[in-house]
Design a protein around this motif. Structure first.
Motif, mmCIF file in Angstrom:
data_model
loop_
_atom_site.group_PDB
_atom_site.id
_atom_site.type_symbol
_atom_site.label_atom_id
_atom_site.label_comp_id
_atom_site.label_asym_id
_atom_site.label_seq_id
_atom_site.Cartn_x
_atom_site.Cartn_y
_atom_site.Cartn_z
ATOM 1 N N GLU A 87 1.077 4.188 -2.887
ATOM 2 C CA GLU A 87 0.842 5.613 -2.631
ATOM 3 C C GLU A 87 2.025 6.474 -3.056
ATOM 4 O OE1 GLU A 87 -0.978 6.638 1.112
ATOM 5 O OE2 GLU A 87 -2.130 4.778 1.184
ATOM 6 N N ALA A 127 1.817 6.798 -6.741
ATOM 7 C CA ALA A 127 0.696 7.679 -7.075
ATOM 8 C C ALA A 127 1.085 9.142 -6.893
ATOM 9 C CB ALA A 127 -0.517 7.333 -6.204
ATOM 10 N N GLY A 171 -6.140 4.685 0.424
ATOM 11 C CA GLY A 171 -5.254 5.849 0.449
ATOM 12 C C GLY A 171 -6.032 7.140 0.637
ATOM 13 N N ALA A 224 -3.728 12.619 -6.955
ATOM 14 C CA ALA A 224 -2.588 11.734 -7.203
ATOM 15 C C ALA A 224 -2.994 10.273 -7.051
ATOM 16 C CB ALA A 224 -1.451 12.070 -6.242
ATOM 17 N N LEU A 225 -3.765 9.971 -6.002
ATOM 18 C CA LEU A 225 -4.173 8.580 -5.781
ATOM 19 C C LEU A 225 -5.067 8.086 -6.914
ATOM 20 C CD1 LEU A 225 -4.700 8.966 -1.962
ATOM 21 C CD2 LEU A 225 -3.120 7.333 -3.027
ATOM 22 N N PHE A 268 -4.537 17.692 -3.695
ATOM 23 C CA PHE A 268 -3.425 17.176 -4.509
ATOM 24 C C PHE A 268 -3.261 15.671 -4.309
ATOM 25 C CE2 PHE A 268 0.986 15.720 -4.454
ATOM 26 C CZ PHE A 268 1.401 16.010 -5.740
ATOM 27 N N GLU A 269 -3.289 15.228 -3.067
ATOM 28 C CA GLU A 269 -3.070 13.811 -2.794
ATOM 29 C C GLU A 269 -4.219 12.951 -3.311
ATOM 30 O OE1 GLU A 269 -1.557 12.815 1.101
ATOM 31 O OE2 GLU A 269 -0.404 14.677 1.238
ATOM 32 N N GLN A 325 0.833 -1.206 0.000
ATOM 33 C CA GLN A 325 0.000 0.000 0.000
ATOM 34 C C GLN A 325 0.867 1.254 0.000
ATOM 35 O OE1 GLN A 325 -3.360 0.299 -0.162
ATOM 36 N NE2 GLN A 325 -3.422 2.527 0.092
ATOM 37 N N ALA A 365 -4.828 9.119 -10.065
ATOM 38 C CA ALA A 365 -3.911 8.869 -11.185
ATOM 39 C C ALA A 365 -3.158 7.561 -10.967
ATOM 40 C CB ALA A 365 -2.936 10.030 -11.342
ATOM 41 N N GLY A 366 -2.719 7.326 -9.731
ATOM 42 C CA GLY A 366 -1.991 6.096 -9.417
ATOM 43 C C GLY A 366 -2.838 4.851 -9.630
ATOM 44 N N ALA A 367 -4.124 4.929 -9.274
ATOM 45 C CA ALA A 367 -5.010 3.781 -9.468
ATOM 46 C C ALA A 367 -5.229 3.516 -10.956
ATOM 47 C CB ALA A 367 -6.357 4.024 -8.775
ATOM 48 N N THR A 368 -5.342 4.580 -11.737
ATOM 49 C CA THR A 368 -5.474 4.418 -13.188
ATOM 50 C C THR A 368 -4.246 3.701 -13.738
ATOM 51 O OG1 THR A 368 -6.819 6.411 -13.365
ATOM 52 C CG2 THR A 368 -5.724 5.663 -15.375
ATOM 53 N N ARG A 377 -6.836 -0.052 -3.098
ATOM 54 C CA ARG A 377 -5.695 0.749 -2.627
ATOM 55 C C ARG A 377 -5.986 2.236 -2.755
ATOM 56 N NH1 ARG A 377 -2.364 -2.611 -0.937
ATOM 57 N NH2 ARG A 377 -1.613 -4.468 -2.042
ATOM 58 N N CYS A 378 -6.625 2.612 -3.838
ATOM 59 C CA CYS A 378 -6.996 4.014 -4.039
ATOM 60 C C CYS A 378 -7.939 4.487 -2.938
ATOM 61 C CB CYS A 378 -7.655 4.164 -5.418
ATOM 62 S SG CYS A 378 -8.260 5.810 -5.786
#
Lengths: 199, 199
Positions: free
Chosen positions: A164, A167, B191, B167-168, B163-164, A160, B170-173, B187-188
């Motif tokens: 993050e 991300a 987070g 970001a999360l 912002f976070e 995890q 975008a990270g999940a994508t 996880r998204c």
DNA sequence: CCTACCGATCGGTAGG
DNA sequence: CCTACCGATCGGTAGG
């Protein structure tokens, strides 16, 4: 012995992939065309593609150049730190700087390439995926080391945390490139520190 | 009165932009070509582009379709929740689901388009930037409301939280599309909840 | 490394 | 909405 010309050919090849990874960070690996690259470098199209054979091989060589630049700017500064939280601290600093310091003119090449190729198939997509997976594994290992050493809480989920961190890097690339937000690097660093409980 | 044909033309236009936003989520807004779209829809190229005039106008119309789909799936479910933490909770649930539930076959169109166009200039890039900025402002406002109501700590930085969250997403994508990681949505969501202190 | 060229495909238009 | 077409550019090759 063709040593001299082989060395020169290698140097030309590196000039091409360096330029290619710069252009591709701004416009994408696919918009990078052989003709444009030839024009930029004042070479003929045949002179450019002759070093690689196909566009896909050029893209793969460009990718290797970009991976080497990531490793040099993000991993190398941390490699000599003690494993665990101290190394993670160095990674966070180097990584959040690298994302916006102009190492690539268009922001992190690997992040951009990931979004560009994630809906396709083939060798380029596979190499992007393996490079990012490898980096994730590095992060997971460091977090696990820190947990084992008691530097991070025992209930920390290393996967995890690695998710993050990745991300936040992608988010910083987005705000830096799309909005030219000067706070991107700082927000990324703060987010990563909070994520690791270092805030 | 040309009402009948005008309605039919509008319907054809919507069919085109819907198909276009599906294809573009997988392959990108630029790889979406008029000829391919015509082939998919069993129309002539002239029949497709005639509704828009230029490829840029087609891209902008496709973007509006994608923005409408984001609004419908992420904002609409939360619009009736009370402002503040409760609405943020609903947004987190709807957003993290939307990112991986097949609303777009290639993952969130806006995230992909952001990385595709962030190094360019022009109307398409500007519209992507304004749409993402607007969503960020929505998030900042909700966090601020929650802080003012005492639902979140007084020292919360709403811009940092927004912002976070972005970001999360975008990270999940990234992990969902590149690695087909089934944990992406979870996880998204985790987070985002941690980021909001809801964990 | 070059010139000269190939077939395919691009965005877009004319004319209906 | 169609057919038929335009100039430009794509990746790639032949031959040197």
């Amino acid at each position: 012995m063709p040593r001299r010309s082989a060395i020169e050919a290698q140097r030309t090849k590196e000039t091409i992939t360096r330029r290619a990874s710069d252009v591709a960070s701004l416009e994408g690996l696919e918009r990078l065309t052989i003709g444009r690259l030839a024009g930029d470098l004042e070479m003929s199209k045949a002179g450019v593609i002759g070093h690689f054979g196909t566009k896909e091989a050029l893209q793969l060589a460009t990718l290797e150049d970009a991976i080497a630049r990531f490793t040099e700017h993000v991993w190398l500064p941390a490699a000599t730190s003690p494993a665990g939280v101290e190394r993670l601290r160095t990674i966070v600093r180097a990584w959040s700087t690298y994302l916006t310091d102009g190492t690539f003119p268009g922001g992190c090449f690997l992040t951009a390439a990931s979004f560009e190729f994630d809906g396709r198939s083939g060798a380029v997509r596979d190499r992007i995926a393996s490079a990012l997976r490898q980096w994730t594994e590095v992060l997971v290992d460091e977090v696990r080391t820190a947990v084992d050493a008691g530097e991070l809480p025992a209930d920390t989920d290393p996967e995890q945390v690695a998710f993050e961190l990745q991300a936040l890097a992608a988010g910083a690339t987005q705000t830096a490139q799309l909005h030219h937000d000067p706070a991107s690097s700082r927000r990324c660093r703060h987010g990563m520190q909070r994520c690791l409980g270092l805030a």
